[in-house]
Design a protein around this motif. Sequence first.
Motif, PDB file in Angstrom:
ATOM      1  N   GLY A 245       0.819  -1.192   0.000  1.00 50.79           N
ATOM      2  CA  GLY A 245       0.000   0.000   0.000  1.00 50.79           C
ATOM      3  C   GLY A 245       0.858   1.249   0.000  1.00 50.79           C
ATOM      4  O   GLY A 245       2.098   1.167  -0.021  1.00 50.79           O
TER       5      GLY A 245
ATOM      6  N   ALA B 123      -0.643  -6.001   1.955  1.00 48.32           N
ATOM      7  CA  ALA B 123      -2.015  -6.386   2.268  1.00 48.32           C
ATOM      8  C   ALA B 123      -2.481  -7.433   1.266  1.00 48.32           C
ATOM      9  O   ALA B 123      -2.183  -7.341   0.071  1.00 48.32           O
ATOM     10  CB  ALA B 123      -2.934  -5.181   2.241  1.00 48.32           C
TER      11      ALA B 123
ATOM     12  N   THR C 260      -5.694  -9.008  -0.389  1.00 51.54           N
ATOM     13  CA  THR C 260      -7.088  -8.630  -0.619  1.00 51.54           C
ATOM     14  C   THR C 260      -7.910  -9.815  -1.089  1.00 51.54           C
ATOM     15  O   THR C 260      -7.547 -10.491  -2.066  1.00 51.54           O
ATOM     16  CB  THR C 260      -7.160  -7.497  -1.654  1.00 51.54           C
ATOM     17  OG1 THR C 260      -6.460  -6.349  -1.151  1.00 51.54           O
ATOM     18  CG2 THR C 260      -8.603  -7.114  -1.955  1.00 51.54           C
TER      19      THR C 260
ATOM     20  N   TYR D  80      -4.770  -8.684   6.239  1.00 51.55           N
ATOM     21  CA  TYR D  80      -5.877  -9.221   5.446  1.00 51.55           C
ATOM     22  C   TYR D  80      -6.848  -8.087   5.155  1.00 51.55           C
ATOM     23  O   TYR D  80      -7.453  -7.528   6.062  1.00 51.55           O
ATOM     24  CB  TYR D  80      -6.569 -10.358   6.206  1.00 51.55           C
ATOM     25  CG  TYR D  80      -7.850 -10.856   5.543  1.00 51.55           C
ATOM     26  CD1 TYR D  80      -7.937 -11.002   4.161  1.00 51.55           C
ATOM     27  CD2 TYR D  80      -8.959 -11.186   6.304  1.00 51.55           C
ATOM     28  CE1 TYR D  80      -9.097 -11.460   3.565  1.00 51.55           C
ATOM     29  CE2 TYR D  80     -10.127 -11.656   5.722  1.00 51.55           C
ATOM     30  CZ  TYR D  80     -10.195 -11.790   4.344  1.00 51.55           C
ATOM     31  OH  TYR D  80     -11.343 -12.231   3.751  1.00 51.55           O
ATOM     32  N   ASN D  81      -7.000  -7.768   3.878  1.00 51.82           N
ATOM     33  CA  ASN D  81      -7.894  -6.705   3.434  1.00 51.82           C
ATOM     34  C   ASN D  81      -9.190  -7.335   2.940  1.00 51.82           C
ATOM     35  O   ASN D  81      -9.301  -7.733   1.778  1.00 51.82           O
ATOM     36  CB  ASN D  81      -7.219  -5.898   2.320  1.00 51.82           C
ATOM     37  CG  ASN D  81      -8.068  -4.744   1.827  1.00 51.82           C
ATOM     38  OD1 ASN D  81      -8.905  -4.227   2.560  1.00 51.82           O
ATOM     39  ND2 ASN D  81      -7.856  -4.333   0.580  1.00 51.82           N
TER      40      ASN D  81
ATOM     41  N   VAL E 124     -12.230  -6.952   1.578  1.00 49.93           N
ATOM     42  CA  VAL E 124     -13.142  -6.064   0.873  1.00 49.93           C
ATOM     43  C   VAL E 124     -14.470  -6.779   0.614  1.00 49.93           C
ATOM     44  O   VAL E 124     -14.575  -7.997   0.741  1.00 49.93           O
ATOM     45  CB  VAL E 124     -12.540  -5.596  -0.465  1.00 49.93           C
ATOM     46  CG1 VAL E 124     -11.248  -4.833  -0.234  1.00 49.93           C
ATOM     47  CG2 VAL E 124     -12.308  -6.776  -1.408  1.00 49.93           C
TER      48      VAL E 124
END
Length: 316
Positions: free
Chosen positions: A181, A187, A189, A250-251, A253
């Motif tokens: 990022g 991260a 995703t 851990y993203n 979304v």
Amino acid sequence: MAEKPIIAVLGATGGQGGGLVRAITADSQGRFQARAITRDVNSANAKALAALGAELVAGDVDDPASVRSAFSGAYGAYCVTFYWNHFSPEKETAQAHALAEAAKAAGLRHVIWSTLEDTRRFIPLSDDRMPTLMGKYKVPHFDSKGEANHFFSDLGVPTTFLNTAFYWDNLIHFGSGPKKGPDGKLAFTLPMGDKKLPGIAVEDIGRCAYGVFKKGAELIGKSVGIAGEHLTGAQMAASLAKALGQPVAYNAVTPEAYRSFGFPGAEDLGNMFQFKRDFEAAYCGARSLEFSRSLNPALLTFDAWLAQNKDRIPLE
């Protein structure tokens, strides 16, 4: 000494087919001979398979006559299509139909069709929890394969329907690995929330397929599923952090956000992950780890796969 029965392998220079060819040729006590079907028998990948003992035969899934010829005289065949080459579910379904017809014409005694669920049986087109794509699909690259299953059954082709899982190799080749990022931190995703995602090393798909062929008649007419592990996004991030030697967040979304990412196939994949998330019990339940290991005792865990491949994962 009698010649060994031949297994004709489509996509032999790809991940699934290549894994099967290598599994067959690595088994010194095996009862089968691998016939590697590839569009270019002179490619480096094809020559590498020939060096292992595979027979090379030219064939193209878009040329039904070449497939019929490549199947001639074989005992069995591994049938796989390549949706991401063209992004057309109709083309994929037509390819599968041609493969089934070629298998029937050749009188094959055991076919494996590499397939996936038709998600419309779980979430109909009228259900607006997930957008309908291309007018008649929820997850096009799943639905087209699942829809094609009946071609093999209708023609009486002795088939095992092999439901595969998320390739961990996508972290290397498909851009699914951790990304840095603006703060420089990694991260991972995934739009799965806290649900488990069945995953597998693509090489193990071929090894499991070899296990199916070795079981023979026992699995003809059956749908079976395979996976190396069922892991949450948080668990995968933790394994990645351990393997890479740096923190990986851990993203988680939403599928809606994933569909909006804009890369080719983002909507399809966003719907795919939502299907896997919303129907976790059924999707994981169709991919028994115990059964997978019975087919392939050397089945890799995610940690074991990472130990072999961590240096190949791009992090930018």
